[in-house]
Design a protein around this motif. Structure first.
Motif, PDB file in Angstrom:
ATOM      1  N   UNK A   1      -6.054  -3.781  25.850  1.00  0.00           N
ATOM      2  CA  UNK A   1      -5.056  -3.057  25.048  1.00  0.00           C
ATOM      3  C   UNK A   1      -3.996  -2.420  25.939  1.00  0.00           C
ATOM      4  N   UNK A   2      -2.795  -2.315  25.395  1.00  0.00           N
ATOM      5  CA  UNK A   2      -1.706  -1.629  26.107  1.00  0.00           C
ATOM      6  C   UNK A   2      -1.313  -0.424  25.263  1.00  0.00           C
ATOM      7  N   UNK A   3      -1.309   0.728  25.905  1.00  0.00           N
ATOM      8  CA  UNK A   3      -1.033   1.965  25.176  1.00  0.00           C
ATOM      9  C   UNK A   3       0.264   2.565  25.710  1.00  0.00           C
ATOM     10  N   UNK A   4       1.136   2.946  24.816  1.00  0.00           N
ATOM     11  CA  UNK A   4       2.387   3.566  25.266  1.00  0.00           C
ATOM     12  C   UNK A   4       2.472   4.958  24.656  1.00  0.00           C
ATOM     13  N   UNK A   5       2.271   5.950  25.466  1.00  0.00           N
ATOM     14  CA  UNK A   5       2.396   7.326  24.980  1.00  0.00           C
ATOM     15  C   UNK A   5       2.631   8.258  26.169  1.00  0.00           C
ATOM     16  N   UNK A   6       3.779   8.937  26.194  1.00  0.00           N
ATOM     17  CA  UNK A   6       4.023   9.840  27.314  1.00  0.00           C
ATOM     18  C   UNK A   6       3.114  11.063  27.246  1.00  0.00           C
ATOM     19  N   UNK A   7       2.733  11.523  28.408  1.00  0.00           N
ATOM     20  CA  UNK A   7       1.892  12.713  28.484  1.00  0.00           C
ATOM     21  C   UNK A   7       2.682  13.934  27.999  1.00  0.00           C
ATOM     22  N   UNK A   8       1.960  14.979  27.642  1.00  0.00           N
ATOM     23  CA  UNK A   8       2.624  16.221  27.241  1.00  0.00           C
ATOM     24  C   UNK A   8       2.153  17.367  28.126  1.00  0.00           C
ATOM     25  N   UNK A   9       2.585  18.575  27.794  1.00  0.00           N
ATOM     26  CA  UNK A   9       2.167  19.721  28.609  1.00  0.00           C
ATOM     27  C   UNK A   9       1.114  20.529  27.853  1.00  0.00           C
ATOM     28  N   UNK A  10       0.516  21.474  28.532  1.00  0.00           N
ATOM     29  CA  UNK A  10      -0.451  22.371  27.891  1.00  0.00           C
ATOM     30  C   UNK A  10       0.343  23.563  27.357  1.00  0.00           C
ATOM     31  N   UNK A  11       0.723  23.487  26.108  1.00  0.00           N
ATOM     32  CA  UNK A  11       1.605  24.523  25.564  1.00  0.00           C
ATOM     33  C   UNK A  11       0.894  25.882  25.519  1.00  0.00           C
ATOM     34  N   UNK A  12      -0.420  25.860  25.264  1.00  0.00           N
ATOM     35  CA  UNK A  12      -1.173  27.114  25.195  1.00  0.00           C
ATOM     36  C   UNK A  12      -1.105  27.858  26.524  1.00  0.00           C
ATOM     37  N   UNK A  13      -1.272  27.117  27.597  1.00  0.00           N
ATOM     38  CA  UNK A  13      -1.245  27.735  28.921  1.00  0.00           C
ATOM     39  C   UNK A  13       0.131  28.352  29.209  1.00  0.00           C
ATOM     40  N   UNK A  14       1.146  27.615  28.784  1.00  0.00           N
ATOM     41  CA  UNK A  14       2.511  28.087  29.012  1.00  0.00           C
ATOM     42  C   UNK A  14       2.786  29.347  28.176  1.00  0.00           C
ATOM     43  N   UNK A  15       2.321  29.299  26.925  1.00  0.00           N
ATOM     44  CA  UNK A  15       2.541  30.477  26.066  1.00  0.00           C
ATOM     45  C   UNK A  15       1.800  31.693  26.610  1.00  0.00           C
ATOM     46  N   UNK A  16       0.640  31.425  27.171  1.00  0.00           N
ATOM     47  CA  UNK A  16      -0.105  32.537  27.777  1.00  0.00           C
ATOM     48  C   UNK A  16       0.712  33.130  28.937  1.00  0.00           C
ATOM     49  N   UNK A  17       1.249  32.249  29.762  1.00  0.00           N
ATOM     50  CA  UNK A  17       2.053  32.730  30.904  1.00  0.00           C
ATOM     51  C   UNK A  17       3.278  33.502  30.406  1.00  0.00           C
ATOM     52  N   UNK A  18       3.848  33.035  29.292  1.00  0.00           N
ATOM     53  CA  UNK A  18       5.036  33.720  28.746  1.00  0.00           C
ATOM     54  C   UNK A  18       4.694  35.125  28.265  1.00  0.00           C
ATOM     55  N   UNK A  19       3.424  35.300  27.874  1.00  0.00           N
ATOM     56  CA  UNK A  19       3.051  36.599  27.310  1.00  0.00           C
ATOM     57  C   UNK A  19       2.618  37.603  28.379  1.00  0.00           C
ATOM     58  N   UNK A  20       2.623  37.212  29.635  1.00  0.00           N
ATOM     59  CA  UNK A  20       2.167  38.119  30.687  1.00  0.00           C
ATOM     60  C   UNK A  20       3.196  39.213  30.981  1.00  0.00           C
ATOM     61  N   UNK A  21       2.681  40.363  31.348  1.00  0.00           N
ATOM     62  CA  UNK A  21       3.552  41.467  31.758  1.00  0.00           C
ATOM     63  C   UNK A  21       4.441  41.066  32.938  1.00  0.00           C
TER      64      UNK A  21
ATOM     65  N   UNK B   1       6.183  20.650  21.232  1.00  0.00           N
ATOM     66  CA  UNK B   1       5.058  21.482  20.820  1.00  0.00           C
ATOM     67  C   UNK B   1       4.015  20.684  20.039  1.00  0.00           C
ATOM     68  N   UNK B   2       4.396  19.564  19.472  1.00  0.00           N
ATOM     69  CA  UNK B   2       3.385  18.784  18.736  1.00  0.00           C
ATOM     70  C   UNK B   2       2.785  17.671  19.598  1.00  0.00           C
ATOM     71  N   UNK B   3       3.488  17.265  20.644  1.00  0.00           N
ATOM     72  CA  UNK B   3       2.977  16.180  21.502  1.00  0.00           C
ATOM     73  C   UNK B   3       2.533  16.759  22.842  1.00  0.00           C
ATOM     74  N   UNK B   4       1.518  17.580  22.778  1.00  0.00           N
ATOM     75  CA  UNK B   4       1.081  18.234  24.010  1.00  0.00           C
ATOM     76  C   UNK B   4       0.040  17.370  24.738  1.00  0.00           C
ATOM     77  N   UNK B   5      -0.512  17.934  25.805  1.00  0.00           N
ATOM     78  CA  UNK B   5      -1.432  17.140  26.621  1.00  0.00           C
ATOM     79  C   UNK B   5      -2.689  16.756  25.826  1.00  0.00           C
ATOM     80  N   UNK B   6      -3.103  17.634  24.923  1.00  0.00           N
ATOM     81  CA  UNK B   6      -4.282  17.347  24.112  1.00  0.00           C
ATOM     82  C   UNK B   6      -4.023  16.182  23.164  1.00  0.00           C
ATOM     83  N   UNK B   7      -2.853  16.180  22.582  1.00  0.00           N
ATOM     84  CA  UNK B   7      -2.474  15.091  21.676  1.00  0.00           C
ATOM     85  C   UNK B   7      -2.526  13.755  22.422  1.00  0.00           C
TER      86      UNK B   7
END
Ligand SMILES: O=P(O)(O)OC[C@H]1O[C@H](O[C@H]2O[C@H](CO)[C@@H](O)[C@H](O)[C@H]2O)[C@H](O)[C@@H](O)[C@@H]1O
Length: 668
Positions: free
Chosen positions: A301-321, A534-540
């Motif tokens: 099989x050939x799969x075509x899907x670009x990787x995504x980022x870990x949005x949760x991790x990024x949002x956590x970093x955004x929320x830091x003091x 935000x919908x095509x993250x690394x988990x997706x």
């Protein structure tokens, strides 16, 4: 959300529910808990690998294999002995596991540590990493590692896959067979490590990136039915580039020992397929969204899907003091001084196009003096991972161009280009994204590049950051991206200004266009990107790949497999069990129906029983052949490995019989 991957397209037309990855049939690993000396893991019992080997919990298991483990190792400072280990939080492989978000799936990692571990410590380190992190380290002798990674990977494969031909000894490395042998040996060492932990009937193996492209052959050779996926994070170049590789067929054949091969973009997959067609004569089928290559009875099989980022991790970093504080500092440094920040974040290597970006900035300032004193390009440069002369040249050119621009266009209190080469903490980088009006990724080639995705999520921010930025909560967010046509993320960012990074005029124009763009347009473009990222993250991405892998491997158990071929030419011939024995009835009726017949007969095992001591044909056999040959509608041939002398002697009574001796090398 409908994925662009082939399985999901199939679901769409078939109306089937999405596949579920996870079967609960996996066996527990054959691992014992042994106490270790050197570990700083948290003591959550659920984290330990099979701390109770008799446990009856059954989980699906994935073995993730990559050049580098998602682990940071540090020598203990208090004693001369021992190591401290931690997860490498920014590793895509670790994010992938988190993204799967399924406690029923157990992940084991196989790969190298960045640090060299002395042979005396290797057993102990292995045990600790396995028990506490479910990691299986591959220890490579330093010289072998250097020839494999710095030699074959970084000097030969990596440049070529990024379209750089070794036209002169200075441009990448010319093909070197001993480095290639190091690459093959290391891939085999990885396979051996996998074999130590794999449960071949149940486990899925997912191999990552160009460092391990021949590993699938070693695994398939050992376990014909292994469930094996491969994802290439780098570009797969056009066949015109790829075919210059002296070991082009070996790599293609090795990749084809996977069940599913994944690429970030349609173009990379297309290049791979045309290499398979041109170099191996293989054809592929694209049916109802599936792309499959037929390879000796197996469908790859050939799969075509670009990787995504870990949005949760990024949002956590955004929320830091700390992030808020850094954002406030950057606002004081730039916004409050009436400066607009353009941002670049790149590794300082030959393909990231930093110098081209700087030349475009220079041109922007030359042609648009109204931006003088107002626009600043902040270029964050991470150290390159290779160590060739080329890297030094990139550094030298970057420094001299920055110096020239700042000397020409700078004034007291204003530096048009700020080059940051000191390592930044993750939250610091995020703070730059939050403040930047526009992010520029002008690499001349990159497999994917996740910087634009990180930028978009950061610009979406959160309420606390809105306050720091002085935004009303209801203010729509905005961001603008200038992105090279030659990088894997480009097709997924339809709201970006796409540029040819080699065209300095066009990049300077794109910068100007971004700076002049009306706010509502920036908001629209941001909204579009934010929805996608935000919908095509690394988990997706990981779930989608594994679902397709499971689907592709679903009928492995039914298949009858035979391994054939030597070395890297090894492949498995797979037959569907629906292959039927030829029945006497069918033969007789076909014989009666036809008037022109070619009858090809094997000898040993076909005309005489396999184990018979007297190998010569019986008189009855000669009679039957003679009567078959007498019929003018028949052409009868014996095809055998036996010598022409022997066959000619045995079948001398059958004058009209054709003979293909020595596998057809001699014909009568
Ligand atoms: O330098 P290496 O150790 O050989 O690794 C190559 C690069 O791997 C990672 O990047 C690749 O994967 C990313 C995720 O799919 C993708 O965004 C990027 O375009 C690929 O090149 C890693 O992030 C890089 O630092 C490595 O250089």
């Amino acid at each position: 959300m409908v994925s662009k991957s082939y399985s999901n397209l199939l679901e769409l037309v078939s109306g089937e529910p999405p596949p579920f990855f996870g079967r609960m049939t996996g066996r527990i690993p054959r691992i014992m808990t042994v106490s270790g000396l050197i570990s700083d893991v948290d003591d959550d019992p659920s984290e330990s690998v099979c701390s109770d080997p008799s446990s009856s919990v059954q989980r699906d298991r994935i073995i993730i294999v990559a050049n580098q483990l998602p682990i940071r190792a540090q020598r203990k400072s208090d004693t001369s002995k021992g190591w401290l280990f931690n997860w490498e939080e920014t590793s895509l492989l670790l994010q992938l596991k988190d993204g799967l978000g399924d406690d029923e799936i157990e992940v084991i990692y196989v790969g190298c540590l960045k640090e060299e571990i002395h042979p005396n410590e290797q057993d102990e380190v292995s045990q600790i990493l396995l028990e506490s992190f479910r990691c299986v380290p591959t220890f490579l002798p330093p010289d072998l590692f250097s020839r494999y990674y710095h030699g074959f990977c970084k000097q030969q494969l990596w440049p070529l896959f990024h379209y750089m031909l070794p036209l002169s000894p200075d441009l990448g490395g010319r093909f070197n067979r001993s480095l290639w042998q190091a690459y093959v040996s290391v891939n085999k060492i990885f396979a051996d490590r996998i074999m130590e932990v794999i449960n071949p009937e149940d486990d899925f193996v997912w191999v990552h990136d160009y460092h391990l492209m021949v590993l699938p052959t070693f695994l398939r050779k050992r376990f014909n039915r292994v469930k094996l996926g491969f994802f290439l994070h780098s570009p797969f170049p056009s066949s015109e580039i790829y075919k210059t590789l002296p070991i082009r067929e070996e790599i293609l054949r090795a990749l084809l020992n996977s069940d599913l091969i994944g690429f970030h973009t349609f173009d990379y997959a297309r290049h791979f397929l045309s290499c398979c067609s041109r170099m191996l004569g293989l054809s592929y089928e694209s049916k109802r969204g599936y792309i499959g290559l037929e390879y000796y009875g197996r469908t790859v099989g050939i799969k075509i899907l670009p990787v995504g980022i870990h949005t949760g991790q990024l949002q956590h970093a955004l929320s830091l003091r700390e992030t808020e504080a850094k954002v406030a500092e950057l606002i004081r440094q730039f916004t409050d001084q009436g400066r607009i920040m353009l941002l670049g974040v790149d590794d300082m290597d030959i393909f990231k196009g930093i110098s081209l970006k700087l030349l475009a900035m220079e041109q922007l300032l030359q042609q648009n003096p109204e931006w003088l004193g107002k626009v600043v390009l902040v270029q964050i440069a991470n150290p390159a991972r290779g160590r060739g002369k080329d890297v030094k040249e990139v550094q030298a050119e970057t420094y001299s161009t920055v110096k020239r621009i700042n000397e020409t266009f700078g004034k007291p209190g204003y530096e048009p280009v700020v080059l940051i080469i000191e390592p930044l903490k993750f939250y610091e980088r995020i703070a730059y994204y939050v403040v930047a009006e526009c992010c520029l990724v002008t690499a001349v080639r990159d497999g994917m590049n996740l910087i634009p995705y990180e930028y978009v999520i950061s610009r979406q921010g959160n309420e606390k950051l809105d306050k720091v930025l002085g935004l009303e909560p209801s203010t729509p967010k905005k961001s603008i991206l200038v992105v090279s046509e030659f990088i894997g993320c480009s097709p997924s960012l339809s709201g970006a200004i796409r540029v040819n990074p080699w065209n300095i005029d066009a990049v300077a124009d794109a910068m100007n266009c971004a700076l002049e763009m009306a706010e509502p347009e920036k908001q629209l473009r941001h909204e579009k990107h934010y929805k996608y990222v935000s919908t095509h993250d690394v988990g997706y991405w990981a779930r989608s790949f594994l679902m397709d892998l499971e689907r592709t491997c679903r009928d492995h158990v039914r298949r009858r497999c035979w391994g054939i071929g030597f070395g890297l030419g090894f492949r498995v011939v797979a037959l569907d069990p629906s292959f039927k024995k030829l029945s006497m009835e069918n033969i007789v009726s076909a014989y009666k129906r036809t008037t022109t017949r070619a009858i090809l007969l094997d000898y040993d095992g076909a005309l005489i029983p396999q184990g018979s001591i007297d190998k010569s044909p019986s008189p009855k056999c000669i009679d039957i052949l003679t009567s078959l040959c007498r019929d003018e509608n028949n052409k009868v041939f014996i095809v055998s490995a036996r010598s022409r002398e022997k066959l000619a002697e045995w079948f001398s009574p059958c004058e009209k019989l054709g003979i293909g001796a020595e596998h057809g090398y001699f014909l009568r």
